[in-house]
Scaffold this active site. Structure first.
Site, PDB file in Angstrom:
ATOM      1  N   CYS A  38       0.848  -1.191   0.000  1.00 39.40           N
ATOM      2  CA  CYS A  38       0.000   0.000   0.000  1.00 39.40           C
ATOM      3  C   CYS A  38       0.890   1.250   0.000  1.00 39.40           C
ATOM      4  O   CYS A  38       1.982   1.258   0.564  1.00 39.40           O
ATOM      5  CB  CYS A  38      -0.882  -0.022   1.248  1.00 39.40           C
ATOM      6  N   SER A  40       0.546   3.756   1.718  1.00 42.33           N
ATOM      7  CA  SER A  40       0.766   4.217   3.098  1.00 42.33           C
ATOM      8  C   SER A  40       2.072   3.665   3.658  1.00 42.33           C
ATOM      9  O   SER A  40       2.775   4.349   4.411  1.00 42.33           O
ATOM     10  CB  SER A  40      -0.403   3.797   3.994  1.00 42.33           C
ATOM     11  N   HIS A  43       4.819   5.818   2.529  1.00 41.90           N
ATOM     12  CA  HIS A  43       4.940   7.092   3.246  1.00 41.90           C
ATOM     13  C   HIS A  43       5.949   6.978   4.397  1.00 41.90           C
ATOM     14  O   HIS A  43       6.711   7.903   4.651  1.00 41.90           O
ATOM     15  CB  HIS A  43       3.588   7.518   3.822  1.00 41.90           C
ATOM     16  N   HIS A  59       0.287  -3.815   6.006  1.00 44.70           N
ATOM     17  CA  HIS A  59      -0.969  -3.764   6.766  1.00 44.70           C
ATOM     18  C   HIS A  59      -2.172  -4.171   5.914  1.00 44.70           C
ATOM     19  O   HIS A  59      -3.296  -3.840   6.261  1.00 44.70           O
ATOM     20  CB  HIS A  59      -1.174  -2.345   7.303  1.00 44.70           C
ATOM     21  N   CYS A 161      -7.396  -3.150   3.277  1.00 44.66           N
ATOM     22  CA  CYS A 161      -7.133  -1.700   3.260  1.00 44.66           C
ATOM     23  C   CYS A 161      -7.784  -1.030   2.060  1.00 44.66           C
ATOM     24  O   CYS A 161      -8.743  -0.290   2.205  1.00 44.66           O
ATOM     25  CB  CYS A 161      -5.642  -1.398   3.303  1.00 44.66           C
TER      26      CYS A 161
END
Ligand SMILES: [Zn+2]
Ligand SMILES: [Zn+2]
Length: 235
Positions: A38, A40, A43, A59, A161
């Protein structure tokens, strides 16, 4: 087990041998079958959000239950599960009013209990209570959902997610109703899930916008009624 270790921003992940604890209380040990990558997670690797290293990111995962703690009643070894990053306690004010995503007492191991993950004897931080870039995950049972055995787990992982983010943006945030017009800008995993959610919600016009032609074509297969290349439109 093997896992991809995060050493800090702007450093490559490395594959290392990690020790994972046995499940206690309501914890479940899951063999990871699939994990999404992902944005995220990226990041944190890029340093846009802080997270203490060493850690194991990841995740968006699905897998098969290997063993369960003594207080787990909902899962047994062999169950196929999707992992969710919003672990919740189930008995605080927020959980009891249906807002488990706002839980203020998320279940984590006490500092007096042994760490879930260790590398060379030192604790490794668990990301989003999951850490799915690893062969196994040790997860509180509120962070798992059982699925049918014939659900392909590489697709099931995405529900953890991206699919949930997109579909719930339609039903919870935008509250799309039958006959509505929906425009979706950006057709990555979340955008394609918004389109599928809008289709399920009964939207009449679903306009998919992305400069990448493969993504536009995919959006038309999952429910978009129109696809637009923003680079080709004189705004
Ligand atoms: Zn994600
Ligand atoms: Zn709670």
């Amino acid at each position: 087990m093997k896992a991809a270790i995060f050493h800090g921003p702007h450093q490559p992940l490395t594959i290392e041998n990690i020790d994972i604890a046995k499940p206690i209380g309501r914890e479940v040990l899951v063999r990871t079958v699939a994990s999404g990558v992902c944005h995220s997670d990226l990041h944190f690797i890029e340093g846009l959000y802080p997270f203490a290293a060493p850690a194991i990111l990841g995740h968006e995962a699905a897998g098969i239950v290997e063993s369960v703690g003594p207080h787990v009643t909902e899962f047994t070894p062999g169950d196929h599960v999707i992992a969710c990053l919003s672990v919740f306690c189930g008995h605080c004010e927020w959980c009891l009013t249906g807002r488990t995503h706002l839980c203020q007492s998320r279940p984590v191991r006490a500092t007096t209990e042994p760490p879930k993950l260790t590398w060379k004897g030192q604790p490794v931080n668990q990301f989003a209570n999951l850490s799915s870039y690893a062969e196994q995950m040790l997860v509180h049972d509120s962070g798992l959902v059982k699925v049918r055995d014939d659900m392909p787990l590489d697709r099931g992982a995405l529900i953890g997610c991206g699919v949930t983010t997109g579909v719930c943006a339609v039903f919870n945030t935008a509250q799309v109703t039958p006959g509505a017009s929906v425009a979706v800008s950006g057709l990555g995993g979340v955008g394609q899930s918004v389109i599928q959610g809008a289709s399920i919600a009964g939207a009449a016009d679903i306009i998919a916008i992305d400069p990448v032609s493969d993504r536009r074509e995919a959006s038309l297969r999952v429910g978009a009624t129109h696809a637009i290349d923003p680079m080709a439109v004189p705004w």
